[in-house]
Write an enzyme that holds these catalytic residues in place. Structure first.
Site, PDB file in Angstrom:
ATOM      1  N   HIS A  75     -50.007 -29.521   7.213  1.00 45.44           N
ATOM      2  CA  HIS A  75     -49.412 -28.474   6.282  1.00 45.44           C
ATOM      3  C   HIS A  75     -49.562 -27.072   6.818  1.00 45.44           C
ATOM      4  O   HIS A  75     -49.631 -26.138   5.897  1.00 45.44           O
ATOM      5  CB  HIS A  75     -49.748 -28.559   4.719  1.00 45.44           C
ATOM      6  CG  HIS A  75     -49.405 -29.926   4.151  1.00 45.44           C
ATOM      7  ND1 HIS A  75     -48.242 -30.267   3.375  1.00 45.44           N
ATOM      8  CD2 HIS A  75     -49.966 -31.117   4.449  1.00 45.44           C
ATOM      9  CE1 HIS A  75     -48.117 -31.376   3.182  1.00 45.44           C
ATOM     10  NE2 HIS A  75     -49.230 -32.067   3.502  1.00 45.44           N
ATOM     11  N   ASN A 147     -46.440 -33.649  -3.029  1.00 44.16           N
ATOM     12  CA  ASN A 147     -45.570 -33.593  -2.122  1.00 44.16           C
ATOM     13  C   ASN A 147     -44.342 -33.664  -2.679  1.00 44.16           C
ATOM     14  O   ASN A 147     -44.009 -33.993  -4.016  1.00 44.16           O
ATOM     15  CB  ASN A 147     -45.427 -34.835  -1.072  1.00 44.16           C
ATOM     16  CG  ASN A 147     -46.645 -34.720  -0.067  1.00 44.16           C
ATOM     17  OD1 ASN A 147     -47.096 -33.307   0.269  1.00 44.16           O
ATOM     18  ND2 ASN A 147     -47.197 -35.579   0.641  1.00 44.16           N
TER      19      ASN A 147
END
Ligand code: HDD
Length: 694
Positions: A75, A147
């Site tokens: 990420h 997510n």
């Protein structure tokens, strides 16, 4: 537009030395010493060697050399914004958390991200998007680190490093960047049957969202909510975007990455700057032990969903993002999310992946932010009182006065003490839900985690034909980049356990010489679950063009009435008009008025817009049709099934570009036609044109 921010010097200043001339602050070193010359190093004579005693130069370079901190191991590429969460009170009886009290407004910070690429990778990589929210509640920070896909690749955190290694660039060659289309990724996936459900999501349109504003978010795991009376309820968290879901198509994603690698961050930033604040509803699925016991899958298994048809999503509040960061590094880069950050009334379950995450996030922040005091950094600091006896360490910013730095103590009676409760008292400290635990120490996966195909199939059969085709094409694309034929074939073996049609399409797309056999499954009897319409994007359209953008290709002589009509109709819809012209300076309309362009044609391809209007004048179209970028503009818009508004002059460009008109084309001959065009655009894509697609 909001006012321009304070200049860097002002915002860095505070009390400053003033120049002799008046109100401009004097540049200083980090020690506050005024600087007389910032252009030349100190040297022995104008042509002589540099002198080591140049403390200003050494300090400046030393600081510059240390500007970077390690990027997130996953990420790494992300974009954040501030906002608030407003609770509607629906959870008051289910959780004692203050964040869920009716009308409670809690400041939040959200960071969206892609997983695999590095910090400088392009926004439209096919990838899962992170959706991490920090709630600065009155009882401490709650981080919901989710997510945009409700399941995960793996069931056990032990496999996370292997998974990430396999997905990222290959270690010998250092590529590919931000892509799973390579051998290592598919080798790992095809050897990990539990990832099959996630594979269906990631190779669907979910992994190429049009914008962060148009995607859902999920907490993934089953969590617990705990009431003031100590009752526990299982919960799954959902973020539902107010503007609805929307994705791009793969060919568009590839081109957006070239045209504007910052497409998603620019979109979020611009929407907030314009005052079009993105909004999501927080939804919850609540269920008890009785449901968990009878549900066909284990609610602790992060590779499974609970279909919304089985447990409907109830709305419990809304999230509004209304402020961009002032400083990307200070806020977006330094924000440290930890799944372990929960508040009284919110608790964990035994989902093994969640338990593993609770270790990893705290640990990674130490590495990234350089010490245990990262909670002192403003973006991470709670907005409620923080009182304890932790002290010192790198960069300590909270340094209490006085003699007492331990507990219990017998000094003034004013130093902090724990507050055990009773639990129903609002002041009570955090208590873990006393879930009973017993059993032998084992390294063993529960049998209840072993069905890897049923929900994968459910996802696939719940999609429309066009969405299924996108999954087939994505898998063919990815596996075509895998050099080992046995890995390609192994994937098709798994697909045979999901859907014969899907396996057949992928096998044909790859032109496998031999038809593989189905992969032997741990649980051979795949269940045929009922399709769930909620899993499809196309079946749940937003029915509005709000928040979207039309790109209008214009030349000199563009019809003034049509342009004004289009601007008005889009404004009424809450959408934006961007003018694309052969030169960025702009064009003169049919009434002689000047319009600045937003983009030069080559820098504003149609992939950057949700629909296009082709509005050249009859005189202007001849030169336009000679420009390759103009022909691409319309050809791509058509190939990507966009709605096209067009002037009479545009037809010459269509002919040159080899484009045939269909019902997705709306004539714009007068201002009144613009409402019809915007109404058509609400469907977002003219999918019927997809018949032409393979
Ligand atoms: Fe993770 C970052 C989401 C499994 C270990 N993860 C990270 C971020 C998001 C997620 C959104 C970025 C946060 C930010 O913007 O700063 N991760 C998930 C989800 C998972 C998941 C939804 C499964 C349900 N993650 C997962 C596992 C592990 C990690 C199983 C390790 C055992 N994740 C990390 C990390 C990161 C991270 C290494 C990297 C940077 C960071 O934490 O702050 O600790």
């Amino acid at each position: 537009m909001t006012q321009p921010k304070a200049t860097p010097v002002e915002s860095r200043g505070g009390e400053t030395h003033q120049t002799a001339g008046g109100d401009i602050p004097v540049l200083t070193t980090q020690q506050g010493v005024p600087v007389s010359d910032d252009q030349n190093t100190l040297r022995a004579g104008p042509r002589g060697p540099a002198l080591l005693e140049d403390f200003h130069f050494r300090e400046k370079i030393f600081h510059f050399d240390h500007e970077r901190i390690p990027e997130r191991v996953v990420h790494a590429r992300g974009y954040g914004a501030h906002g608030y969460f407003e609770s509607n009170g629906a959870l008051e009886k289910v959780s004692r958390a203050a964040v869920f009290k009716k009308g409670e407004k809690t400041p939040t910070f959200v960071r969206f991200s892609t997983v695999a690429g590095n910090k400088g990778s392009a926004d439209l990589a096919r990838d899962v998007r992170g959706f991490a929210t920090k709630f600065y509640t009155k009882e401490g920070n709650w981080d919901l680190v989710g997510n945009n896909i409700p399941v995960f690749f793996i069931q056990d955190p032990m496999k996370f490093p292997d998974m990430v290694h396999a997905f990222k660039d290959e270690p010998d060659r250092g590529f590919p960047q931000a892509a799973t289309a390579h051998d290592n990724a598919w080798d790992f996936i095809s050897l990990t049957p539990e990832s099959m459900h996630m594979v269906m999501w990631v190779y669907s349109d979910r992994a190429i969202p049009r914008s962060f504003r148009f995607m859902e978010g999920f907490g993934v795991h089953t969590f617990r909510l705990v009431s003031a009376e100590g009752k526990s309820t299982f919960v799954k968290f959902h973020w539902k975007p107010k503007l609805g879901l929307q994705s791009v198509v793969w060919n568009e994603a590839v081109k957006i990455n070239g045209a504007d690698p910052d497409f998603h961050r620019r979109d979020l930033w611009s929407a907030i700057e314009k005052g079009e604040f993105p909004e999501w509803e927080l939804g919850v699925q609540l269920f008890d032990d009785a449901f968990a016991d009878k549900f066909a899958f284990d609610v602790l298994d992060p590779t499974k969903i609970v279909p919304e048809e089985d447990v409907p999503v109830q709305v419990v509040g809304r999230l509004v993002l209304d402020r961009n960061v002032d400083n990307f590094f200070a806020e977006t880069e330094q924000v440290a999310f930890c799944t372990q950050n929960v508040v009284p009334g919110i608790d964990f379950t035994n989902d093994p992946l969640l338990q593993g995450r609770n270790f990893s996030y705290l640990d990674t922040q130490l590495k990234r932010l350089g010490g245990p005091n990262f909670t002192h950094i403003p973006i991470n600091a709670p907005k409620c009182p923080v009182m304890n006896f932790q002290q010192d360490g790198h960069m300590a910013m909270r340094n209490p006065k006085g003699r007492v730095n331990y507990e219990p103590n017998s000094w003034d009676g004013k130093s902090p003490r724990e507050e055990p409760g009773p639990r129903e008292s609002p002041a009570a400290g955090y208590t873990s839900f006393p879930a009973p635990v017993e059993g032998p120490k084992v390294r063993q996966r529960s049998e209840t985690f072993s069905d890897h195909y049923s929900q994968a199939r459910q996802f696939y059969v719940s999609q429309t034909a066009i969405e299924q085709r996108h999954i087939q094409n994505a898998l063919v694309f990815e596996l075509s980049k895998v050099s080992r034929v046995d890995i390609r074939a192994r994937m098709v073996s798994h697909l045979l356990n999901i859907d014969a049609g899907l396996a057949d399409a992928v096998a044909k797309g790859l032109r496998l010489k031999e038809a593989p056999k189905p992969m032997p499954a741990a649980k051979p009897t795949r269940q045929d679950l009922k399709p769930s319409d909620k899993l499809s994007i196309v079946k749940n359209p937003p029915k509005s063009f709000t928040g979207r953008t039309v790109g209008a290709l214009v030349t000199d002589g563009v019809d003034a009435d049509v342009l004004a009509g289009l601007r008005k109709a889009l404004k009424a819809e809450g959408a934006t008009l961007k003018l694309v012209a052969p030169e960025v300076g702009g064009v003169k309309d049919s009434a002689g008025a000047w319009h600045d362009a937003d983009e030069k044609l080559e820098g504003g391809p149609s992939v950057l817009f949700d629909a296009v209007a082709i509005l050249p004048s009859k005189d202007g179209v001849t030169a336009l049709a000679h420009l390759p970028a103009a022909r691409d503009f319309i050809a791509d818009a058509v190939a990507h099934r966009k709605f096209v508004g067009y002037s009479a002059g545009a037809t010459a460009l269509f002919e040159k570009a080899g484009v045939a008109r269909d019902e997705g084309f709306v004539p714009l001959n007068k201002a009144g036609d613009c409402d019809t065009f915007v109404a058509a655009c609400r469907k977002l894509r003219f999918w019927d044109r997809a018949a032409a697609e393979r």
